[in-house]
Structures are given as C-alpha cells and as structure tokens.
Design an enzyme around this catalytic site. Sequence first.
Site, short mmCIF file in Angstrom:
data_model
loop_
_atom_site.label_atom_id
_atom_site.label_comp_id
_atom_site.label_asym_id
_atom_site.label_seq_id
_atom_site.Cartn_x
_atom_site.Cartn_y
_atom_site.Cartn_z
N GLY A 56 -19.26 5.55 -2.23
CA GLY A 56 -20.27 6.42 -1.78
C GLY A 56 -21.45 6.40 -2.53
O GLY A 56 -22.61 6.91 -2.20
N TYR A 75 1.09 -1.25 0.00
CA TYR A 75 0.09 0.18 -0.19
C TYR A 75 0.88 1.25 0.02
O TYR A 75 1.15 1.83 1.16
CB TYR A 75 -0.78 -0.02 1.10
N SER A 119 -12.84 -4.64 0.45
CA SER A 119 -13.44 -3.68 -0.46
C SER A 119 -15.00 -3.93 -0.01
O SER A 119 -16.14 -4.02 -0.90
CB SER A 119 -13.24 -3.79 -1.84
N HIS A 163 -0.63 -12.14 0.35
CA HIS A 163 -1.48 -11.13 -0.37
C HIS A 163 -2.38 -12.03 -1.60
O HIS A 163 -3.59 -11.66 -1.73
CB HIS A 163 -0.76 -9.92 -0.82
N1 LIG Z 1 -6.51 -8.37 0.19
C1 LIG Z 1 -6.59 -7.59 -1.05
O1 LIG Z 1 -6.24 -8.12 -2.30
C2 LIG Z 1 -7.22 -6.29 -0.77
C3 LIG Z 1 -7.87 -5.34 -1.92
C4 LIG Z 1 -8.33 -4.28 -1.76
C5 LIG Z 1 -8.55 -3.90 -0.47
N2 LIG Z 1 -8.02 -4.66 0.39
C6 LIG Z 1 -8.10 -4.03 1.95
O2 LIG Z 1 -9.76 -3.89 2.23
C7 LIG Z 1 -9.56 -2.75 2.87
C8 LIG Z 1 -10.99 -2.16 2.23
O3 LIG Z 1 -11.24 -2.14 0.78
P1 LIG Z 1 -11.38 -0.65 -0.03
O4 LIG Z 1 -10.62 0.51 0.97
O5 LIG Z 1 -10.51 -0.81 -1.24
O6 LIG Z 1 -12.69 -0.25 -0.32
P2 LIG Z 1 -14.22 -0.04 0.72
O7 LIG Z 1 -13.67 -0.33 2.04
O8 LIG Z 1 -15.02 -1.02 -0.10
O9 LIG Z 1 -14.15 1.38 0.47
C9 LIG Z 1 -13.41 2.44 0.87
C10 LIG Z 1 -13.96 3.83 0.79
O10 LIG Z 1 -15.22 3.83 1.51
C11 LIG Z 1 -15.47 5.14 2.28
N3 LIG Z 1 -16.14 4.86 3.29
C12 LIG Z 1 -15.84 4.14 4.50
N4 LIG Z 1 -16.70 4.13 5.28
C13 LIG Z 1 -17.88 4.91 4.98
C14 LIG Z 1 -19.03 5.26 5.35
N5 LIG Z 1 -19.33 5.01 6.61
N6 LIG Z 1 -19.70 6.17 4.63
C15 LIG Z 1 -19.37 6.47 3.55
N7 LIG Z 1 -18.13 6.40 3.16
C16 LIG Z 1 -17.25 5.47 3.74
C17 LIG Z 1 -14.22 5.69 2.35
O11 LIG Z 1 -14.15 7.01 1.79
P3 LIG Z 1 -13.00 8.30 2.54
O12 LIG Z 1 -11.79 7.80 1.68
O13 LIG Z 1 -13.65 9.41 2.03
O14 LIG Z 1 -12.88 8.19 3.99
C18 LIG Z 1 -13.15 4.92 1.64
O15 LIG Z 1 -12.21 5.67 0.67
C19 LIG Z 1 -8.67 -1.85 2.11
O16 LIG Z 1 -8.27 -0.48 2.82
C20 LIG Z 1 -7.29 -2.59 2.22
O17 LIG Z 1 -7.08 -2.56 3.61
C21 LIG Z 1 -7.35 -5.82 0.44
#
Ligand SMILES: NC(=O)c1ccc[n+]([C@@H]2O[C@H](COP(=O)([O-])OP(=O)(O)OC[C@H]3O[C@@H](n4cnc5c(N)ncnc54)[C@H](OP(=O)(O)O)[C@@H]3O)[C@@H](O)[C@H]2O)c1
Length: 286
Positions: free
Chosen positions: A217, A53, A208, A128
Amino acid sequence: MKQRSIGTIQVSAIGLGGMPMSIEGRPDTDRSVRTVHAALDAGVTLIDTADAYHLHADEVGHNESLIAQALAGWGGDTSDVLVATKGGHLRPGDGSWTIDGSPAHLREAVEGSLKRLGVDAIGLYQFHRPDPKVPYADSVGTLRELLDAGKIRMAGISNATVEQIRQAQEILGGRLVSVQNQYSPAFRSSAEELRLCDELGIAFLPWSPLGGITKAGELGTRFAAFGEVAQAHGVSPQQVTLAWMLARSPHIIPIPGASRPESITDSAQASELTLTDAELRELDAA
Ligand SMILES: NC(=O)c1ccc[n+]([C@@H]2O[C@H](COP(=O)([O-])OP(=O)(O)OC[C@H]3O[C@@H](n4cnc5c(N)ncnc54)[C@H](OP(=O)(O)O)[C@@H]3O)[C@@H](O)[C@H]2O)c1
C-alpha cells in the site's frame, strides 16, 4: 488481457498470487472466493499458490483448496487457467516457515496438492525453496521424476540462484519453464536471474512484486517516482509497478497477491498500461 508464455502454455500477463488469502491477516472464505472470481473476470489465467499457504498446522494446502473451490464455483470455462503450486516449504503452525526439499517429502506433497486441486496432473509445479540439508540435484531430480511420471505437466523453481537455474535446466533436460524469485521496486537483486531467464527463454515470476503484503500500500510514497508516474496516468502506483515490470522483459509475468477483489481488478489493468521510454528510465533509476 495481454498474454505471455510459460512453457508451451499462454497465460495472462498478470497473474494472481494466492498467499494473502491464506496466511496471517487472511479474509473470510467469501471474500477470498470473490477475489479469485474478480481475477477470472478480469482475464487472469495464472494463479500462483503453494501447499504451505496456510496458517494452522492442520490445514496444509488451505490456499490450494480455496482456489479449487473458487474455480469450481465461477460458472465460466476455467480449462485455460493454469494453477501453479509449489512444494518444499512447511508451516508448523507457530508462524514460522520451515523447509523440506527431500525427495520423500516432495513426492508426498505432490499427492496432497493433486488431491486438493482435484486434477490428474498439476499444471505447473515449483520447487519452493532450496533446502541446505538436501543436495539441490536431489530435489530437482524429483521434479524430473514427477514430470516423467505425468504427475506434473511443467516444472519450475523458486528462490533460485543463477547457478541453480542452470543446474535445474540441465537436470530437467531443458524442461525448466519458470523461475519465481523476489523482485520489486524495493528488491531488485534478482536482476541477474531475470537476465538468465531472458537468455534461456523461460518465464520469470516476480514474487511480492509490490513489496509484500504489508508494504504494498505504501509503494507510491516509498518510491516517489512510481507515485508521480501513476498520478500522470491517473492510475495506481501498483499498476505502474506491474506495467514497468512487464516492459522490462517479455518473460516477466508478475503475480501480485490480493485478498480483495478491487486489488486484483486494478492490478490486472497493468497489462494495458503503456509507459513512455522516459518514464521507464526514471523508474529504473528510482
Ligand atoms: N516463492 C516464494 O517464496 C514466494 C514468497 C512470497 C510470495 N510468493 C507469491 O507471490 C505472490 C505475491 O506476493 P505477496 O502477496 O507476498 O506480495 P505483493 O504481491 O507484493 O503484495 C500483495 C498485497 O498487495 C496488495 N495489492 C495488490 N494489488 C494492489 C493494487 N492494485 N492496489 C493496491 N494494493 C494492491 C494486496 O492488498 P489486499 O490484500 O488488500 O488485496 C496484497 O495484500 C504471493 O501471493 C505468492 O503467491 C511467493
């Protein structure tokens, strides 16, 4: 905040995903630190990160360093916070994500993560993503080696199939504690892996969970049922999504990403949101 288990450790039912604070569109360090602090203030004790990251080639582990900095500067007791990191992905700096699941890379990657997180052993280390060039048994075998050497306290895998989960569980001698796969209202094809985690009694960390950084959003409009249930409860569609996940299995621990304090403060409240059976059925079908 309700608690769930990863291995023998209790963590908050809602974790924090660190990725939005370190990749494209990331905020400045001050806002990121405030975001992590907001998570800790809300009772979040699971933070998901990865050495990959980061944005530029020369800042591997940007997110791990940021989280270590934020934890150190919080002022409260962080000894119960589980930082879960990952190895096996790389970002050469041109926006792409590449893969190296070789034992040599994973051994080296762990050393870097240990240093950046400032710990003697990593709380949860996740492989990962499977590398098609490397036998899965070799990559997961390296996790076993790291467990035995005490460099990592717990081992998890990510982006794994049902077969790979079974294989990892066998290679690790029953010590696999978590699977992190994509899972959200838009992406439900990990249901099989979730079922297997339930059967094995291991944690399932949906990545995600809100549909990803650029789509989170729009949840309430893309999936009207989530928007309607949210309106009925006077909460956000994102909170409803996370509460729906929590209700689906006692092994699910969502890790919503955030780059703003308000987002994680809101998401954390999903732990206390109870949906009716009728609402859950409606969301299942949405
Ligand atoms: N293992 C893998 O291959 C892999 C792949 C992708 C992700 N991940 C992990 O999974 C985590 C989560 O996935 P992601 O970050 O990709 O996507 P996500 O959690 O689906 O969406 C993240 C976005 O949601 C918004 N958000 C969060 N809570 C909210 C709420 N209560 N109301 C409105 N908007 C909200 C945030 O906005 P703001 O930015 O404006 O706060 C953020 O940018 C990652 O951060 C990472 O740690 C792992």
